[in-house]
Design a protein around this motif. Structure first.
Motif, PDB file in Angstrom:
ATOM      1  N   PRO A 180     -16.110 -30.379 -14.639  1.00 44.96           N
ATOM      2  CA  PRO A 180     -16.970 -31.547 -14.455  1.00 44.96           C
ATOM      3  C   PRO A 180     -18.249 -31.455 -15.285  1.00 44.96           C
ATOM      4  O   PRO A 180     -18.894 -30.416 -15.327  1.00 44.96           O
ATOM      5  CB  PRO A 180     -17.301 -31.544 -12.962  1.00 44.96           C
ATOM      6  CG  PRO A 180     -16.384 -30.564 -12.340  1.00 44.96           C
ATOM      7  CD  PRO A 180     -15.916 -29.635 -13.405  1.00 44.96           C
ATOM      8  N   VAL A 181     -18.580 -32.555 -15.932  1.00 44.50           N
ATOM      9  CA  VAL A 181     -19.798 -32.642 -16.736  1.00 44.50           C
ATOM     10  C   VAL A 181     -20.544 -33.886 -16.284  1.00 44.50           C
ATOM     11  O   VAL A 181     -19.964 -34.963 -16.175  1.00 44.50           O
ATOM     12  CB  VAL A 181     -19.465 -32.726 -18.243  1.00 44.50           C
ATOM     13  CG1 VAL A 181     -20.708 -32.976 -19.067  1.00 44.50           C
ATOM     14  CG2 VAL A 181     -18.761 -31.461 -18.694  1.00 44.50           C
ATOM     15  N   ALA A 182     -21.844 -33.718 -16.028  1.00 45.04           N
ATOM     16  CA  ALA A 182     -22.662 -34.855 -15.591  1.00 45.04           C
ATOM     17  C   ALA A 182     -23.118 -35.651 -16.811  1.00 45.04           C
ATOM     18  O   ALA A 182     -23.567 -35.088 -17.793  1.00 45.04           O
ATOM     19  CB  ALA A 182     -23.870 -34.357 -14.814  1.00 45.04           C
ATOM     20  N   PRO A 183     -22.985 -36.973 -16.771  1.00 43.37           N
ATOM     21  CA  PRO A 183     -23.505 -37.818 -17.858  1.00 43.37           C
ATOM     22  C   PRO A 183     -25.029 -37.866 -17.789  1.00 43.37           C
ATOM     23  O   PRO A 183     -25.624 -37.394 -16.817  1.00 43.37           O
ATOM     24  CB  PRO A 183     -22.878 -39.179 -17.558  1.00 43.37           C
ATOM     25  CG  PRO A 183     -22.669 -39.173 -16.090  1.00 43.37           C
ATOM     26  CD  PRO A 183     -22.377 -37.741 -15.704  1.00 43.37           C
ATOM     27  N   PRO A 184     -25.679 -38.446 -18.783  1.00 48.98           N
ATOM     28  CA  PRO A 184     -27.141 -38.574 -18.711  1.00 48.98           C
ATOM     29  C   PRO A 184     -27.552 -39.298 -17.426  1.00 48.98           C
ATOM     30  O   PRO A 184     -26.862 -40.224 -16.970  1.00 48.98           O
ATOM     31  CB  PRO A 184     -27.487 -39.418 -19.942  1.00 48.98           C
ATOM     32  CG  PRO A 184     -26.313 -39.306 -20.852  1.00 48.98           C
ATOM     33  CD  PRO A 184     -25.117 -39.047 -19.982  1.00 48.98           C
ATOM     34  N   ALA A 185     -28.653 -38.859 -16.844  1.00 46.99           N
ATOM     35  CA  ALA A 185     -29.117 -39.428 -15.570  1.00 46.99           C
ATOM     36  C   ALA A 185     -29.324 -40.930 -15.656  1.00 46.99           C
ATOM     37  O   ALA A 185     -29.166 -41.648 -14.669  1.00 46.99           O
ATOM     38  CB  ALA A 185     -30.403 -38.739 -15.138  1.00 46.99           C
ATOM     39  N   THR A 186     -29.652 -41.451 -16.817  1.00 49.64           N
ATOM     40  CA  THR A 186     -29.923 -42.883 -16.968  1.00 49.64           C
ATOM     41  C   THR A 186     -28.657 -43.723 -16.981  1.00 49.64           C
ATOM     42  O   THR A 186     -28.726 -44.940 -16.840  1.00 49.64           O
ATOM     43  CB  THR A 186     -30.684 -43.137 -18.283  1.00 49.64           C
ATOM     44  OG1 THR A 186     -29.921 -42.613 -19.361  1.00 49.64           O
ATOM     45  CG2 THR A 186     -32.061 -42.483 -18.250  1.00 49.64           C
ATOM     46  N   SER A 187     -27.481 -43.110 -17.121  1.00 59.38           N
ATOM     47  CA  SER A 187     -26.254 -43.903 -17.244  1.00 59.38           C
ATOM     48  C   SER A 187     -25.719 -44.380 -15.901  1.00 59.38           C
ATOM     49  O   SER A 187     -25.009 -45.368 -15.837  1.00 59.38           O
ATOM     50  CB  SER A 187     -25.161 -43.097 -17.954  1.00 59.38           C
ATOM     51  OG  SER A 187     -24.640 -42.096 -17.085  1.00 59.38           O
ATOM     52  N   GLY A 188     -26.049 -43.663 -14.817  1.00 60.99           N
ATOM     53  CA  GLY A 188     -25.557 -44.053 -13.497  1.00 60.99           C
ATOM     54  C   GLY A 188     -24.078 -43.755 -13.282  1.00 60.99           C
ATOM     55  O   GLY A 188     -23.510 -44.113 -12.255  1.00 60.99           O
ATOM     56  N   GLU A 189     -23.420 -43.107 -14.231  1.00 63.21           N
ATOM     57  CA  GLU A 189     -22.002 -42.779 -14.112  1.00 63.21           C
ATOM     58  C   GLU A 189     -21.823 -41.478 -13.332  1.00 63.21           C
ATOM     59  O   GLU A 189     -22.682 -40.600 -13.366  1.00 63.21           O
ATOM     60  CB  GLU A 189     -21.374 -42.602 -15.500  1.00 63.21           C
ATOM     61  CG  GLU A 189     -21.336 -43.871 -16.320  1.00 63.21           C
ATOM     62  CD  GLU A 189     -20.711 -43.614 -17.693  1.00 63.21           C
ATOM     63  OE1 GLU A 189     -19.802 -42.777 -17.797  1.00 63.21           O
ATOM     64  OE2 GLU A 189     -21.161 -44.253 -18.646  1.00 63.21           O
ATOM     65  N   PRO A 190     -20.672 -41.322 -12.635  1.00 58.88           N
ATOM     66  CA  PRO A 190     -20.402 -40.066 -11.929  1.00 58.88           C
ATOM     67  C   PRO A 190     -19.955 -38.979 -12.922  1.00 58.88           C
ATOM     68  O   PRO A 190     -19.588 -39.272 -14.055  1.00 58.88           O
ATOM     69  CB  PRO A 190     -19.251 -40.441 -10.989  1.00 58.88           C
ATOM     70  CG  PRO A 190     -18.552 -41.567 -11.682  1.00 58.88           C
ATOM     71  CD  PRO A 190     -19.635 -42.328 -12.416  1.00 58.88           C
ATOM     72  N   SER A 191     -19.984 -37.742 -12.470  1.00 62.17           N
ATOM     73  CA  SER A 191     -19.498 -36.627 -13.288  1.00 62.17           C
ATOM     74  C   SER A 191     -18.006 -36.800 -13.547  1.00 62.17           C
ATOM     75  O   SER A 191     -17.273 -37.312 -12.701  1.00 62.17           O
ATOM     76  CB  SER A 191     -19.712 -35.296 -12.565  1.00 62.17           C
ATOM     77  OG  SER A 191     -21.079 -35.045 -12.406  1.00 62.17           O
ATOM     78  N   ARG A 192     -17.570 -36.391 -14.738  1.00 59.57           N
ATOM     79  CA  ARG A 192     -16.144 -36.419 -15.083  1.00 59.57           C
ATOM     80  C   ARG A 192     -15.776 -35.101 -15.742  1.00 59.57           C
ATOM     81  O   ARG A 192     -16.622 -34.451 -16.356  1.00 59.57           O
ATOM     82  CB  ARG A 192     -15.833 -37.558 -16.061  1.00 59.57           C
ATOM     83  CG  ARG A 192     -16.052 -38.930 -15.483  1.00 59.57           C
ATOM     84  CD  ARG A 192     -15.451 -40.019 -16.322  1.00 59.57           C
ATOM     85  NE  ARG A 192     -16.132 -40.124 -17.616  1.00 59.57           N
ATOM     86  CZ  ARG A 192     -15.813 -41.000 -18.550  1.00 59.57           C
ATOM     87  NH1 ARG A 192     -14.837 -41.848 -18.351  1.00 59.57           N
ATOM     88  NH2 ARG A 192     -16.457 -41.045 -19.695  1.00 59.57           N
ATOM     89  N   ASN A 193     -14.497 -34.741 -15.632  1.00 66.33           N
ATOM     90  CA  ASN A 193     -14.035 -33.556 -16.328  1.00 66.33           C
ATOM     91  C   ASN A 193     -14.145 -33.794 -17.820  1.00 66.33           C
ATOM     92  O   ASN A 193     -13.932 -34.907 -18.302  1.00 66.33           O
ATOM     93  CB  ASN A 193     -12.586 -33.230 -15.965  1.00 66.33           C
ATOM     94  CG  ASN A 193     -12.471 -32.616 -14.590  1.00 66.33           C
ATOM     95  OD1 ASN A 193     -13.412 -31.990 -14.101  1.00 66.33           O
ATOM     96  ND2 ASN A 193     -11.330 -32.783 -13.957  1.00 66.33           N
ATOM     97  N   ALA A 194     -14.474 -32.741 -18.534  1.00 69.56           N
ATOM     98  CA  ALA A 194     -14.630 -32.858 -19.978  1.00 69.56           C
ATOM     99  C   ALA A 194     -13.942 -31.677 -20.657  1.00 69.56           C
ATOM    100  O   ALA A 194     -13.663 -30.652 -20.028  1.00 69.56           O
ATOM    101  CB  ALA A 194     -16.108 -32.886 -20.355  1.00 69.56           C
ATOM    102  N   SER A 195     -13.664 -31.863 -21.918  1.00 69.18           N
ATOM    103  CA  SER A 195     -13.120 -30.779 -22.728  1.00 69.18           C
ATOM    104  C   SER A 195     -13.858 -30.778 -24.056  1.00 69.18           C
ATOM    105  O   SER A 195     -14.535 -31.743 -24.412  1.00 69.18           O
ATOM    106  CB  SER A 195     -11.611 -30.956 -22.949  1.00 69.18           C
ATOM    107  OG  SER A 195     -11.365 -32.142 -23.676  1.00 69.18           O
ATOM    108  N   ILE A 196     -13.721 -29.684 -24.752  1.00 65.85           N
ATOM    109  CA  ILE A 196     -14.344 -29.584 -26.060  1.00 65.85           C
ATOM    110  C   ILE A 196     -13.258 -29.213 -27.073  1.00 65.85           C
ATOM    111  O   ILE A 196     -12.433 -28.355 -26.809  1.00 65.85           O
ATOM    112  CB  ILE A 196     -15.505 -28.567 -26.048  1.00 65.85           C
ATOM    113  CG1 ILE A 196     -16.336 -28.672 -27.310  1.00 65.85           C
ATOM    114  CG2 ILE A 196     -15.041 -27.157 -25.803  1.00 65.85           C
ATOM    115  CD1 ILE A 196     -17.713 -28.094 -27.177  1.00 65.85           C
ATOM    116  N   SER A 197     -13.214 -29.952 -28.163  1.00 69.37           N
ATOM    117  CA  SER A 197     -12.273 -29.616 -29.231  1.00 69.37           C
ATOM    118  C   SER A 197     -13.085 -29.013 -30.373  1.00 69.37           C
ATOM    119  O   SER A 197     -14.182 -29.475 -30.688  1.00 69.37           O
ATOM    120  CB  SER A 197     -11.505 -30.850 -29.698  1.00 69.37           C
ATOM    121  OG  SER A 197     -12.378 -31.803 -30.233  1.00 69.37           O
ATOM    122  N   VAL A 198     -12.533 -27.961 -30.962  1.00 70.99           N
ATOM    123  CA  VAL A 198     -13.245 -27.217 -31.996  1.00 70.99           C
ATOM    124  C   VAL A 198     -12.346 -27.074 -33.210  1.00 70.99           C
ATOM    125  O   VAL A 198     -11.165 -26.742 -33.081  1.00 70.99           O
ATOM    126  CB  VAL A 198     -13.662 -25.820 -31.487  1.00 70.99           C
ATOM    127  CG1 VAL A 198     -14.377 -25.033 -32.572  1.00 70.99           C
ATOM    128  CG2 VAL A 198     -14.534 -25.935 -30.238  1.00 70.99           C
TER     129      VAL A 198
END
Length: 154
Positions: A92-110
């Motif tokens: 889970p990754v929290a979006p910027p506080a100003t977006s009002g969106e809930p945390s969502r799972n995230a991945s990173i591609s390299v």
């Protein structure tokens, strides 16, 4: 008695050190990711090209890596090329506080590429893009461009 051709000498491993780094974030930086300057890696050139650490840059993310394809190395005209790509689940990754969106799972591609020249100088580019589950747009992207030198181990 027939003469056997002499076996080609195995070149000694090289230790390479990152000396200069330029990091560009888009659209925003994530604090405390890693420090690249001063990191080193080892290159073994025979019979196959192998690097330690496997993805050149060692970070917390590399321990979570799921390869999309194995790293590939080649030598041509005394220049070595090595490239890698992987995906790492971040949870889970929290979006910027100003977006009002809930945390969502995230991945990173390299994706990365290393080039070592005949004079043993090198440059590398490593691009990391963090994406939230269900999205096609990266939350943030980090492009590291680095250079340094390699020396053969005795």
């Amino acid at each position: 008695m027939p003469l056997l051709p002499a076996a080609a000498a195995t070149p000694p491993p090289m230790v390479c050190t990152i000396e200069t780094v330029e990091s560009r974030w888009s659209p925003r930086a994530i604090a405390g990711v890693r420090m690249l300057r001063g990191q080193s890696f080892t290159v073994t050139r025979s019979p196959d090209i192998k690097l330690t650490p496997r993805y050149v840059i060692d970070s917390r993310i590399t321990s979570l890596a799921e390869e999309t394809e194995p790293p590939v190395g080649s030598i041509e005209n005394q220049r070595l090329r090595y490239s890698w790509s992987y995906i790492a689940a971040l949870g889970p990754v929290a979006p910027p506080a100003t977006s009002g969106e809930p945390s969502r799972n995230a991945s990173i591609s390299v994706e990365g590429q290393l080039r070592i020249r005949a004079d043993r100088s090198f440059d590398l580019v490593n691009v990391s893009a963090m994406t939230a589950e269900g999205s096609t747009t990266a939350l943030t992207t980090l492009r590291d461009s680095a250079s340094g030198t390699c020396r053969e181990q005795p």
